[in-house]
Design a protein around this motif. Sequence first.
Motif, PDB file in Angstrom:
ATOM      1  N   LEU A 194      -2.162 -29.416 -20.499  1.00 15.85           N
ATOM      2  CA  LEU A 194      -1.588 -29.082 -21.800  1.00 15.85           C
ATOM      3  C   LEU A 194      -2.676 -28.765 -22.825  1.00 15.85           C
ATOM      4  O   LEU A 194      -2.633 -27.729 -23.503  1.00 15.85           O
ATOM      5  CB  LEU A 194      -0.731 -30.260 -22.292  1.00 15.85           C
ATOM      6  N   TRP A 195      -3.696 -29.640 -22.922  1.00 15.61           N
ATOM      7  CA  TRP A 195      -4.726 -29.422 -23.945  1.00 15.61           C
ATOM      8  C   TRP A 195      -5.661 -28.277 -23.570  1.00 15.61           C
ATOM      9  O   TRP A 195      -6.240 -27.629 -24.464  1.00 15.61           O
ATOM     10  CB  TRP A 195      -5.505 -30.708 -24.171  1.00 15.61           C
ATOM     11  N   THR A 196      -5.806 -28.021 -22.257  1.00 14.49           N
ATOM     12  CA  THR A 196      -6.542 -26.818 -21.854  1.00 14.49           C
ATOM     13  C   THR A 196      -5.804 -25.564 -22.315  1.00 14.49           C
ATOM     14  O   THR A 196      -6.408 -24.608 -22.815  1.00 14.49           O
ATOM     15  CB  THR A 196      -6.725 -26.800 -20.333  1.00 14.49           C
ATOM     16  N   PHE A 197      -4.466 -25.607 -22.161  1.00 18.56           N
ATOM     17  CA  PHE A 197      -3.643 -24.485 -22.627  1.00 18.56           C
ATOM     18  C   PHE A 197      -3.809 -24.290 -24.136  1.00 18.56           C
ATOM     19  O   PHE A 197      -4.039 -23.170 -24.615  1.00 18.56           O
ATOM     20  CB  PHE A 197      -2.184 -24.753 -22.280  1.00 18.56           C
ATOM     21  N   PHE A 198      -3.722 -25.405 -24.904  1.00 12.96           N
ATOM     22  CA  PHE A 198      -3.858 -25.289 -26.353  1.00 12.96           C
ATOM     23  C   PHE A 198      -5.252 -24.795 -26.743  1.00 12.96           C
ATOM     24  O   PHE A 198      -5.401 -23.989 -27.677  1.00 12.96           O
ATOM     25  CB  PHE A 198      -3.583 -26.637 -27.020  1.00 12.96           C
ATOM     26  N   GLN A 199      -6.285 -25.262 -26.042  1.00 15.49           N
ATOM     27  CA  GLN A 199      -7.647 -24.814 -26.379  1.00 15.49           C
ATOM     28  C   GLN A 199      -7.815 -23.331 -26.082  1.00 15.49           C
ATOM     29  O   GLN A 199      -8.412 -22.592 -26.872  1.00 15.49           O
ATOM     30  CB  GLN A 199      -8.671 -25.635 -25.593  1.00 15.49           C
ATOM     31  N   GLU A 200      -7.282 -22.891 -24.934  1.00 17.08           N
ATOM     32  CA  GLU A 200      -7.379 -21.461 -24.623  1.00 17.08           C
ATOM     33  C   GLU A 200      -6.607 -20.623 -25.634  1.00 17.08           C
ATOM     34  O   GLU A 200      -7.052 -19.538 -26.026  1.00 17.08           O
ATOM     35  CB  GLU A 200      -6.857 -21.219 -23.205  1.00 17.08           C
ATOM     36  N   MET A 201      -5.450 -21.149 -26.077  1.00 17.80           N
ATOM     37  CA  MET A 201      -4.691 -20.421 -27.093  1.00 17.80           C
ATOM     38  C   MET A 201      -5.451 -20.385 -28.416  1.00 17.80           C
ATOM     39  O   MET A 201      -5.455 -19.367 -29.120  1.00 17.80           O
ATOM     40  CB  MET A 201      -3.319 -21.084 -27.280  1.00 17.80           C
ATOM     41  N   GLU A 202      -6.094 -21.503 -28.774  1.00 16.27           N
ATOM     42  CA  GLU A 202      -6.881 -21.517 -30.005  1.00 16.27           C
ATOM     43  C   GLU A 202      -8.070 -20.564 -29.907  1.00 16.27           C
ATOM     44  O   GLU A 202      -8.418 -19.889 -30.881  1.00 16.27           O
ATOM     45  CB  GLU A 202      -7.361 -22.934 -30.284  1.00 16.27           C
ATOM     46  N   GLU A 203      -8.697 -20.514 -28.723  1.00 11.64           N
ATOM     47  CA  GLU A 203      -9.789 -19.563 -28.547  1.00 11.64           C
ATOM     48  C   GLU A 203      -9.284 -18.129 -28.668  1.00 11.64           C
ATOM     49  O   GLU A 203      -9.959 -17.267 -29.249  1.00 11.64           O
ATOM     50  CB  GLU A 203     -10.441 -19.787 -27.185  1.00 11.64           C
ATOM     51  N   ALA A 204      -8.076 -17.883 -28.114  1.00 14.85           N
ATOM     52  CA  ALA A 204      -7.497 -16.546 -28.238  1.00 14.85           C
ATOM     53  C   ALA A 204      -7.214 -16.219 -29.705  1.00 14.85           C
ATOM     54  O   ALA A 204      -7.493 -15.105 -30.173  1.00 14.85           O
ATOM     55  CB  ALA A 204      -6.212 -16.452 -27.408  1.00 14.85           C
ATOM     56  N   MET A 273       2.877 -20.285 -28.357  1.00 15.03           N
ATOM     57  CA  MET A 273       2.983 -19.024 -27.621  1.00 15.03           C
ATOM     58  C   MET A 273       3.556 -17.931 -28.509  1.00 15.03           C
ATOM     59  O   MET A 273       3.071 -16.790 -28.506  1.00 15.03           O
ATOM     60  CB  MET A 273       3.841 -19.231 -26.370  1.00 15.03           C
ATOM     61  N   ARG A 274       4.593 -18.278 -29.288  1.00 14.47           N
ATOM     62  CA  ARG A 274       5.207 -17.275 -30.165  1.00 14.47           C
ATOM     63  C   ARG A 274       4.216 -16.819 -31.241  1.00 14.47           C
ATOM     64  O   ARG A 274       4.091 -15.611 -31.522  1.00 14.47           O
ATOM     65  CB  ARG A 274       6.454 -17.881 -30.812  1.00 14.47           C
ATOM     66  N   GLU A 275       3.503 -17.753 -31.813  1.00 14.14           N
ATOM     67  CA  GLU A 275       2.537 -17.424 -32.873  1.00 14.14           C
ATOM     68  C   GLU A 275       1.432 -16.523 -32.353  1.00 14.14           C
ATOM     69  O   GLU A 275       1.069 -15.525 -32.997  1.00 14.14           O
ATOM     70  CB  GLU A 275       1.960 -18.726 -33.435  1.00 14.14           C
ATOM     71  N   VAL A 276       0.866 -16.871 -31.174  1.00 11.03           N
ATOM     72  CA  VAL A 276      -0.221 -16.054 -30.629  1.00 11.03           C
ATOM     73  C   VAL A 276       0.287 -14.664 -30.255  1.00 11.03           C
ATOM     74  O   VAL A 276      -0.406 -13.656 -30.449  1.00 11.03           O
ATOM     75  CB  VAL A 276      -0.856 -16.772 -29.424  1.00 11.03           C
ATOM     76  N   CYS A 277       1.500 -14.603 -29.708  1.00 13.20           N
ATOM     77  CA  CYS A 277       2.065 -13.281 -29.341  1.00 13.20           C
ATOM     78  C   CYS A 277       2.219 -12.400 -30.575  1.00 13.20           C
ATOM     79  O   CYS A 277       1.926 -11.196 -30.528  1.00 13.20           O
ATOM     80  CB  CYS A 277       3.399 -13.473 -28.644  1.00 13.20           C
ATOM     81  N   LEU A 278       2.693 -12.990 -31.671  1.00 11.58           N
ATOM     82  CA  LEU A 278       2.861 -12.196 -32.896  1.00 11.58           C
ATOM     83  C   LEU A 278       1.510 -11.717 -33.427  1.00 11.58           C
ATOM     84  O   LEU A 278       1.366 -10.549 -33.825  1.00 11.58           O
ATOM     85  CB  LEU A 278       3.569 -13.044 -33.960  1.00 11.58           C
ATOM     86  N   ARG A 279       0.501 -12.579 -33.383  1.00  6.84           N
ATOM     87  CA  ARG A 279      -0.824 -12.178 -33.865  1.00  6.84           C
ATOM     88  C   ARG A 279      -1.424 -11.108 -32.963  1.00  6.84           C
ATOM     89  O   ARG A 279      -2.124 -10.204 -33.438  1.00  6.84           O
ATOM     90  CB  ARG A 279      -1.743 -13.393 -33.931  1.00  6.84           C
ATOM     91  N   TRP A 280      -1.172 -11.259 -31.658  1.00  3.78           N
ATOM     92  CA  TRP A 280      -1.691 -10.244 -30.733  1.00  3.78           C
ATOM     93  C   TRP A 280      -1.037  -8.886 -30.992  1.00  3.78           C
ATOM     94  O   TRP A 280      -1.711  -7.852 -30.978  1.00  3.78           O
ATOM     95  CB  TRP A 280      -1.432 -10.706 -29.296  1.00  3.78           C
ATOM     96  N   LYS A 281       0.268  -8.916 -31.224  1.00  7.03           N
ATOM     97  CA  LYS A 281       0.972  -7.664 -31.512  1.00  7.03           C
ATOM     98  C   LYS A 281       0.437  -7.028 -32.795  1.00  7.03           C
ATOM     99  O   LYS A 281       0.230  -5.811 -32.868  1.00  7.03           O
ATOM    100  CB  LYS A 281       2.468  -7.940 -31.639  1.00  7.03           C
ATOM    101  N   LYS A 282       0.174  -7.873 -33.801  1.00  7.87           N
ATOM    102  CA  LYS A 282      -0.372  -7.352 -35.057  1.00  7.87           C
ATOM    103  C   LYS A 282      -1.760  -6.770 -34.834  1.00  7.87           C
ATOM    104  O   LYS A 282      -2.108  -5.718 -35.407  1.00  7.87           O
ATOM    105  CB  LYS A 282      -0.423  -8.490 -36.087  1.00  7.87           C
TER     106      LYS A 282
END
Length: 648
Positions: A194-204, A273-282
Amino acid sequence: MKDNFGYDLPAVEAAMKKHEAIEADISSYQERIQVVVELALEMESEGYYDTKRISAQKDNILRQWGLLTELVRARRARLEQNLALQKIFQEMVYMIDWMEEMQVLLVSKDLGKHLLEVEDLLQKHGLLEADISAQTERVQALNAAALKFSELEGYQPCDPQIICNRVNHVQTCLEELEELAAKRRKELEDSRQLWTFFQEMEEAEAWIREKEKILAAKTCGRDLSSVLTLTTKHKTMLGELGNRRALLHQTMKKGEKILAKKSFGPAGIQEKMREVCLRWKKLEEVTGLHQQRLEDALNFFQFSAETDDLVAWLQDAYRIVSSDDFGHDDYSTQVTPVLCPKQARRNCSETELESSSSGMASGWLLVASIPPLSPPPSWNRVVELVETKKGQLSSALKIQNFLLECGEMKAQVREKRKAIEATQSGGGGDLGGVLALQRRLSTMEAALVVLEPRLLELQREGEALAAAHPARALEILLPFEEISDEWENLKRALQGCEDTLTVAGRLQQFIQDLDDFLGWLVKTQAAVGSEEVPDSLAEAERLLNVHVALKEEINGYEEDYAKIQAASELLALEEMEVPSLSLQQWLQKLDAGWGKLLQSWEMRRELLVQSHVFHLFLRDVQQCQNTLYNQVGRWGGREEVLGGGDDG
């Protein structure tokens, strides 16, 4: 002598000591019996009266003595069996207590609040598993040793069913402990995912923010060469974007797997996931817009280059057609047919100019408004006006681009300063905060290394523009002065962050040292507070030597104690924001524990010294007693026998 040994280890040990006292009492009669036997044999050899009865009494005494010593040996053997079994039972109790302590650790709900903490918990859990594995062999050995007592033939120190029940209970506790350890490992592994996922998302997210800032700060170039360079860099960034898209897709799959396991609440994962997807789309939209701006800029500068060529051609054409030389033969008159295609080229260029971007329409209107083939003075004036207007537009464009870049630079510097101040106000009260502060500081330092050359370049450009346009010098230099102020504020904030990080690191090191010292203090207090009493002179000497060695170890830690006290005073002087009440309580416990340790060591030393003196006394008494027994047995016994013969 009945077999009433008790049902626990202290009772059996007490019975063993009582038996040893009985053995000592019985063994004290051995010399007297030997004296009696020798007297009886001497009387038989000298032919005293009623030797048969004396011989019968002697044989009866020897037979009774043999029976008594055999009973004592048999009882000792049974006692030793009971003592060995009770020691095994006591070890089982210790193992059950240890397993209960381990269960308290394994049922903990602490699964970590960030990846580093989870890794630390997994490392500690690995140590617990290793400890459990090592103790499993000990449990198996205890169970095997206990079961041997249930298979004895003849005398059995305990009911075999009781032994089997205790063995089963210990084995059941061990199996439950292993199940809890496996469950705890699975929970920690899930937490690490879980925290690896969150860290990778934060890095993204951090990568996306970085690229957004880069795209927001990028200009579209000042000439055709710079536009081509920026286009090449943009293609490189598009490649990075593709690679990062693949990594983000993999991270999203990890998040979906975590959601499928249902080990954690889905709200935080889905929101991230939703937040990162929106930022990626932007980001993709901004990237597309920047690419379009680069293409427009490329078209514009290509148009400008073609316009410059057109102006040069018009000047050449005017020079030719304004000449009075119309030719004097057939060859020279070919100039007119040659000019016709050139007039067609001019019409084609006008069509291209009309199809260009609306933003550049003013430049085309200047060129398109040139009158066709005017007289020389008028045409030269038009060309001069075009060049003048072109220079003015170029200067205005340079100034405008400079002001825009100053605004963007000021916004970037201010944003980084606010980010540093926000990170610093977040604090580094725990290990995670310190590490986050350190990561942010490293990122900011790297960003400043990139920004500083741009700042110097802006300074040089601003000074050049101010020198070239004195009337607008204040307008040009004032934004750069504001950037300089923001830059100084940023460096001060960065220095404050570094100071905070230094103090926070010192605090974390102090807490770690305090924790290690308290752990050693508790362990040493347990060793010093031992209630073990030596039961022999050799044991007393051994315990006294161990106690002296313990004092040497305590003296070795006295320097660490002084360092911790000095570090606490230094932290108090630095006025670090720490949980002072909790820290003060721990320091009070440290002081009290250190004083108690020294006091306990002195009390234990006095007890061991007294015990050593006591066992020296017992040894001397035993030696004197043996000497007296020998003398009394040799002389007193013989006089008693002789006195009895005279009476007869």
